[in-house]
Design a protein around this motif. Sequence first.
Motif, PDB file in Angstrom:
ATOM      1  N   PHE A 199      -2.639  30.925   9.809  1.00 34.29           N
ATOM      2  CA  PHE A 199      -3.811  31.559   9.200  1.00 34.29           C
ATOM      3  C   PHE A 199      -5.091  31.022   9.826  1.00 34.29           C
ATOM      4  O   PHE A 199      -6.001  31.786  10.190  1.00 34.29           O
ATOM      5  N   ALA A 200      -5.172  29.694   9.987  1.00 32.77           N
ATOM      6  CA  ALA A 200      -6.362  29.087  10.587  1.00 32.77           C
ATOM      7  C   ALA A 200      -6.526  29.524  12.042  1.00 32.77           C
ATOM      8  O   ALA A 200      -7.644  29.783  12.513  1.00 32.77           O
ATOM      9  N   THR A 201      -5.406  29.617  12.764  1.00 36.39           N
ATOM     10  CA  THR A 201      -5.453  30.061  14.160  1.00 36.39           C
ATOM     11  C   THR A 201      -5.957  31.502  14.264  1.00 36.39           C
ATOM     12  O   THR A 201      -6.730  31.842  15.169  1.00 36.39           O
ATOM     13  N   GLY A 202      -5.514  32.352  13.338  1.00 33.30           N
ATOM     14  CA  GLY A 202      -5.980  33.739  13.329  1.00 33.30           C
ATOM     15  C   GLY A 202      -7.461  33.847  13.058  1.00 33.30           C
ATOM     16  O   GLY A 202      -8.159  34.689  13.661  1.00 33.30           O
ATOM     17  N   LEU A 203      -7.981  32.976  12.171  1.00 35.16           N
ATOM     18  CA  LEU A 203      -9.427  32.971  11.917  1.00 35.16           C
ATOM     19  C   LEU A 203     -10.201  32.557  13.169  1.00 35.16           C
ATOM     20  O   LEU A 203     -11.257  33.129  13.482  1.00 35.16           O
ATOM     21  N   PHE A 204      -9.675  31.559  13.886  1.00 31.67           N
ATOM     22  CA  PHE A 204     -10.354  31.091  15.102  1.00 31.67           C
ATOM     23  C   PHE A 204     -10.338  32.178  16.179  1.00 31.67           C
ATOM     24  O   PHE A 204     -11.309  32.345  16.927  1.00 31.67           O
ATOM     25  N   ARG A 205      -9.247  32.935  16.239  1.00 32.41           N
ATOM     26  CA  ARG A 205      -9.125  33.991  17.247  1.00 32.41           C
ATOM     27  C   ARG A 205     -10.164  35.086  17.026  1.00 32.41           C
ATOM     28  O   ARG A 205     -10.679  35.670  17.975  1.00 32.41           O
ATOM     29  N   ASP A 206     -10.475  35.377  15.762  1.00 27.46           N
ATOM     30  CA  ASP A 206     -11.474  36.406  15.429  1.00 27.46           C
ATOM     31  C   ASP A 206     -12.716  35.757  14.821  1.00 27.46           C
ATOM     32  O   ASP A 206     -13.291  36.258  13.850  1.00 27.46           O
ATOM     33  N   LEU A 207     -13.126  34.648  15.410  1.00 27.51           N
ATOM     34  CA  LEU A 207     -14.185  33.831  14.812  1.00 27.51           C
ATOM     35  C   LEU A 207     -15.490  34.602  14.623  1.00 27.51           C
ATOM     36  O   LEU A 207     -16.133  34.499  13.577  1.00 27.51           O
ATOM     37  N   ILE A 208     -15.882  35.388  15.606  1.00 29.39           N
ATOM     38  CA  ILE A 208     -17.158  36.108  15.518  1.00 29.39           C
ATOM     39  C   ILE A 208     -17.123  37.111  14.361  1.00 29.39           C
ATOM     40  O   ILE A 208     -18.075  37.202  13.567  1.00 29.39           O
TER      41      ILE A 208
END
Length: 267
Positions: A214-223
Amino acid sequence: MSQVQKKNELTDPEQSRKETIIKIQSYLAQGYKSSDICKIMKTTYRQIRKYSVGDPDILCRRSKSSVHKSHLDPFKPLILEHLALKAEIKSIHKLLIERGHTGKLTNLYDYCKRLLEIEGMDHPKNTNIIGVKYNEAKPKGHCLERSRILRYLWSKLDIPPTDLSFILEKYPILKEMRDCISDFRRIYIDKNVRLLEEFIEKYGKSTNKNLKSFATGLFRDLIAVKNSIISEYSNGFLEGNNNRLKMIKRTMYGRAGLDLLRAKIIN
């Protein structure tokens, strides 16, 4: 006493059966569900269906020959022999399966119950069964439903402190999940991008692969995630329409062309 009077008298098993029928019909008349009656009377759905309608004085009577109309009749001598030896009905069922019987265990319970009544046999472990064997001495366990735990994690549902301390000790992941939900909710309450960065850094190192993903997915779509925090606008309306259009497209599979599709979308 005349023969007619003797014939009209109910035997003890028939009297007991009549009381059972009256209770079943009474519960049904009061609006109880079959599942509730099964729990209250420790009976079966089959018996409830059988006794739901009719005169109890007629339904309770069973001739001694009625037990012979069963696919278990060829095994009757074997069943009687093992019942006399106080064998468990489950073990009798296993023996019958080895001999070619294909019926269910519940049918054998009912058949043995009738045999015990007709033959007047004493079978301490099974005399009180009606379709299913119950162990009254077995204590009822205390449990927390999965839905209550999920409501605790998401909505802070109150759980008794003793239960809460037990489940958190037994399942440490629940504490991390609770903190994760609380931290993520705080990001949008405070509309703080810094909290988002701290959240990604903290749960990106989690040993739980789901939280880490979940955290990795947030970082991937950070903007995009940052924009969702700081912006007052929402794309919910657009996403809702996209979902509606995709559903219409799926229902239109194999049908007419663009004209019908356009009409369904506009309407």
